[in-house]
Design an enzyme around this catalytic site. Structure first.
Site, short mmCIF file in Angstrom:
data_model
loop_
_atom_site.label_atom_id
_atom_site.label_comp_id
_atom_site.label_asym_id
_atom_site.label_seq_id
_atom_site.Cartn_x
_atom_site.Cartn_y
_atom_site.Cartn_z
N CYS A 117 9.23 -39.01 23.43
CA CYS A 117 9.21 -39.71 22.15
C CYS A 117 8.54 -41.09 22.29
CB CYS A 117 10.62 -39.80 21.60
SG CYS A 117 10.71 -40.27 19.86
N HIS A 118 9.28 -42.17 22.12
CA HIS A 118 8.75 -43.53 22.29
C HIS A 118 8.82 -44.01 23.73
CE1 HIS A 118 9.12 -43.46 17.93
NE2 HIS A 118 8.40 -44.57 17.87
#
Length: 190
Positions: A117-118
């Site tokens: 994800c991030h």
């Protein structure tokens, strides 16, 4: 070889991207260790999801989870591998010099690193993505490219010691690839 695996997260970390790897590692016989900027209170995790009336994801409070160790106290030699979940935590953790020190050391030692994800925001800030294939949440693809990485829209990308994925809905393939790399690395070092 140690069976301890470090998980770096913080307030705003995605619940499913922290707790799924935590439990999969336990199931596989590893000891997950949560590192955060603070240990005096639990980390506040969040749940990100999509609703039809929003242009982007929404955020709700998730579980609270205790950190086992402060990031500043982490000695990478004590761990076999590193997991960097997503959520919003990587947005501020990438500015923490101890986080960057830990990530760079794992990478220099060629220990397995999983990010989703991030999470690749931290890999980019640590300067370890040059020439690497890397997945992540689509919104971080410009950051991956700016750091010299090659963004791939895939559920699990393995490139050297890095295993990356797009988001929590890729947890199964992401952890399968990471555990395979972790086992291969353990076998090679015996």
């Amino acid at each position: 070889m140690t069976k301890r695996v470090l998980i770096i997260t913080g307030d705003g970390g995605e619940t499913l991207e922290v707790l799924y790897p935590y439990e999969r590692l336990r199931e596989a016989g590893y000891t997950p260790v949560i590192a955060a900027q603070h240990t005096d209170r639990p980390v506040q995790l969040v749940v990100h999801d999509f609703v039809d009336t929003f242009d982007t994801y929404t955020e709700k409070l998730g579980h609270r989870w205790p950190a086992d160790i402060a990031i500043a106290e982490v000695n990478p030699d004590d761990y076999a591998a590193l997991v960097i979940p997503g959520g919003r935590a990587p947005e501020y953790l990438r500015m923490n010099e101890d986080v960057l020190r830990v990530v760079r050391t794992f990478h220099e030692q060629r220990k397995p690193i999983a990010a989703t994800c991030h999470g690749p925001l931290i890999l980019a800030a640590a300067g370890i993505l040059e020439g690497a294939r890397c997945a992540g949440f689509a919104m971080v693809s410009p950051d991956i490219r700016a750091a010299g990485g090659r963004y791939e829209d895939s559920e699990a990308v393995t490139d050297g010691n890095l295993v990356t994925a797009r988001a929590w809905n890729d947890n199964g393939p992401w952890m399968r690839a990471f555990l395979a790399l972790l086992e291969a690395t353990a076998t090679a070092t015996k």
